[in-house]
Design a protein around this motif. Structure first.
Motif, short mmCIF file in Angstrom:
data_model
loop_
_atom_site.label_atom_id
_atom_site.label_comp_id
_atom_site.label_asym_id
_atom_site.label_seq_id
_atom_site.Cartn_x
_atom_site.Cartn_y
_atom_site.Cartn_z
N GLY A 120 -67.96 35.16 57.83
CA GLY A 120 -69.20 35.76 58.35
C GLY A 120 -69.33 35.54 59.85
N ASN A 121 -70.52 35.14 60.28
CA ASN A 121 -70.75 34.85 61.70
C ASN A 121 -70.40 33.42 62.06
OD1 ASN A 121 -71.69 37.43 62.32
ND2 ASN A 121 -73.76 36.94 61.65
N ARG A 122 -70.03 32.62 61.08
CA ARG A 122 -69.77 31.20 61.29
C ARG A 122 -68.40 31.01 61.93
NH1 ARG A 122 -67.30 27.71 57.57
NH2 ARG A 122 -67.38 29.47 56.11
N ALA A 123 -68.36 30.33 63.06
CA ALA A 123 -67.08 30.02 63.72
C ALA A 123 -66.42 28.85 63.00
CB ALA A 123 -67.31 29.69 65.20
N VAL A 124 -65.12 28.95 62.76
CA VAL A 124 -64.39 27.88 62.07
C VAL A 124 -63.16 27.51 62.89
CG1 VAL A 124 -65.17 28.61 59.79
CG2 VAL A 124 -63.01 29.49 60.67
N ASP A 125 -62.74 26.25 62.74
CA ASP A 125 -61.48 25.81 63.34
C ASP A 125 -60.61 25.23 62.23
OD1 ASP A 125 -62.45 23.25 62.82
OD2 ASP A 125 -63.01 22.88 64.92
N PRO A 218 -51.89 22.25 60.51
CA PRO A 218 -52.45 23.59 60.75
C PRO A 218 -52.86 23.79 62.20
CG PRO A 218 -54.02 22.20 59.58
CD PRO A 218 -52.74 21.43 59.62
N VAL A 219 -52.49 24.94 62.75
CA VAL A 219 -52.85 25.31 64.12
C VAL A 219 -53.22 26.80 64.11
CG1 VAL A 219 -52.08 25.53 66.52
CG2 VAL A 219 -51.27 23.61 65.13
N ASN A 220 -54.42 27.12 64.54
CA ASN A 220 -54.85 28.52 64.59
C ASN A 220 -54.23 29.23 65.79
OD1 ASN A 220 -56.45 28.19 62.32
ND2 ASN A 220 -58.27 27.68 63.50
N LEU A 221 -53.53 30.34 65.52
CA LEU A 221 -52.95 31.16 66.58
C LEU A 221 -53.86 32.38 66.76
CD1 LEU A 221 -49.18 30.91 65.61
CD2 LEU A 221 -50.46 29.53 67.24
N THR A 222 -54.99 32.13 67.40
CA THR A 222 -55.98 33.16 67.69
C THR A 222 -56.50 32.94 69.09
OG1 THR A 222 -57.77 31.79 66.79
CG2 THR A 222 -56.71 33.34 65.27
N VAL A 270 -62.49 32.84 63.96
CA VAL A 270 -61.60 31.68 63.94
C VAL A 270 -61.28 31.25 65.36
CG1 VAL A 270 -59.39 30.80 63.13
CG2 VAL A 270 -60.65 32.46 61.74
N LEU A 271 -61.42 29.96 65.63
CA LEU A 271 -61.19 29.41 66.97
C LEU A 271 -59.92 28.55 67.00
CD1 LEU A 271 -64.84 28.31 67.83
CD2 LEU A 271 -63.71 30.47 68.39
N PRO A 272 -59.17 28.60 68.10
CA PRO A 272 -57.92 27.84 68.22
C PRO A 272 -58.17 26.43 68.77
CG PRO A 272 -58.15 29.25 70.12
CD PRO A 272 -59.37 29.49 69.27
N ARG A 273 -58.95 25.65 68.08
CA ARG A 273 -59.39 24.36 68.60
C ARG A 273 -58.23 23.44 68.94
NH1 ARG A 273 -62.91 23.92 71.27
NH2 ARG A 273 -64.26 24.99 69.77
#
Length: 295
Positions: A120-125, A218-222, A270-273
């Motif tokens: 949804g509108n919730r940002a996640v890392d 885990p690493v977000n590639l965004t 999704v954030l690439p924290r």
């Protein structure tokens, strides 16, 4: 470094291979047919076999192979193909590397932000729990299949990829011709977040993650600035200088795409924290910059 790559003929794999070779790295390509060149190593993910002798001396492996998520309608048979190509392929690579006398130091497994489901509108890392649905379950099993490598002490990175902005392939590669023809428009209500990443930044991030000092797990590639589909549509029209008058209603998407429409209409902010915390710098953080870079 001596680096092996699966999926080297795909959009990301071919770009990564060229980039690594330009910098003088020795790249081996895992292929599913008999090896026909000195830089090829045969593997058969369905049979669970890898020519491990060809991997001698490899310091890292980047595993990107797998059937395309959006390439076909999600019939039961294609969902099995998606699962087998990712889970079975990852398990084959991980077990082969774990069995080497001198295993590589690093394994990067290409995963996806589908892991988080609809946020949804919730940002996640990377600290967020897995979501629900076919893709979320697939990503969990996909990542778990790398367990043999982790158990063998190989530093394992799970690269959860967003929508790659590129002209030559992937989902965005199909958008460019439509928008250039003046046939582009928002999908559904357009409020869903699309977590994108420029192809240039994606390859740069993979190279950054090959360094042993970079994060594992885990690493977000965004990109750090996810945009809504409405914002993506406006940016495409602005950069390409084309009108975007043709919204696609949600019922039409569901009729055309079947179950996959739920993921197209779903929102993933999704954030690439972990990349940002490790010091990685994006060359194209906004969707407008990413679109311009692809052109």
């Amino acid at each position: 470094m001596r680096i092996a790559v699966t999926g080297s003929s795909g959009l990301i794999g071919s770009t990564l291979t060229r980039s690594l070779r330009t910098e003088g790295h020795d790249v081996l390509r895992l292929v599913r047919r008999p090896a026909a060149a000195a830089d090829e190593v045969r593997w058969d993910p369905r049979a669970g076999r890898v020519d491990t002798a060809g991997l001698a001396g490899c310091e890292a492996v980047v595993h990107l192979a797998g059937a395309g998520i959006g390439d076909h309608r999600w019939t039961d048979s294609y969902k099995r193909e998606l699962r087998d190509s990712r889970v079975q392929g990852t398990r084959t690579v991980a077990e082969a590397l774990a069995g080497l006398d001198t295993p590589p130091r690093t394994l990067i497994v290409g995963s996806a932000i589908g892991y988080y489901g609809d946020t949804g509108n919730r940002a996640v890392d990377e600290s967020a729990p897995p979501g629900e649905g076919f893709l979320a379950e697939l990503c969990q099993d996909w990542e778990a299949a790398a367990g043999a490598a982790q158990d063998a002490g190989i530093r394992t990175v799970l690269g959860r990829t967003g929508l790659v902005v590129a002209r030559g392939g992937g989902a965005w590669g199909r958008l460019f011709p439509l928008f250039k023809a003046g046939l582009g428009g928002r999908l559904g209500d357009g409020r869903q977040y699309w977590s994108h990443i420029a192809l240039h930044d994606h390859v740069a991030a993979l190279r950054f993650l090959l360094d042993e000092e970079a994060p594992s797990g885990p690493v977000n590639l965004t990109a750090p600035e996810p945009a809504t589909n409405r914002e993506v549509t406006a940016a495409m029209g602005r950069v390409l200088r084309r009108p975007t008058p043709f919204p696609v209603p949600a019922p039409v998407l569901r009729a055309a795409l079947g179950e996959f429409a739920g993921d197209v209409l779903g929102s993933q902010r999704v954030l690439p924290r972990r990349l940002l915390d490790a010091g990685f710098r994006f060359a194209f953080p906004s969707v407008t910059e990413a679109i311009r870079s692809a052109l």
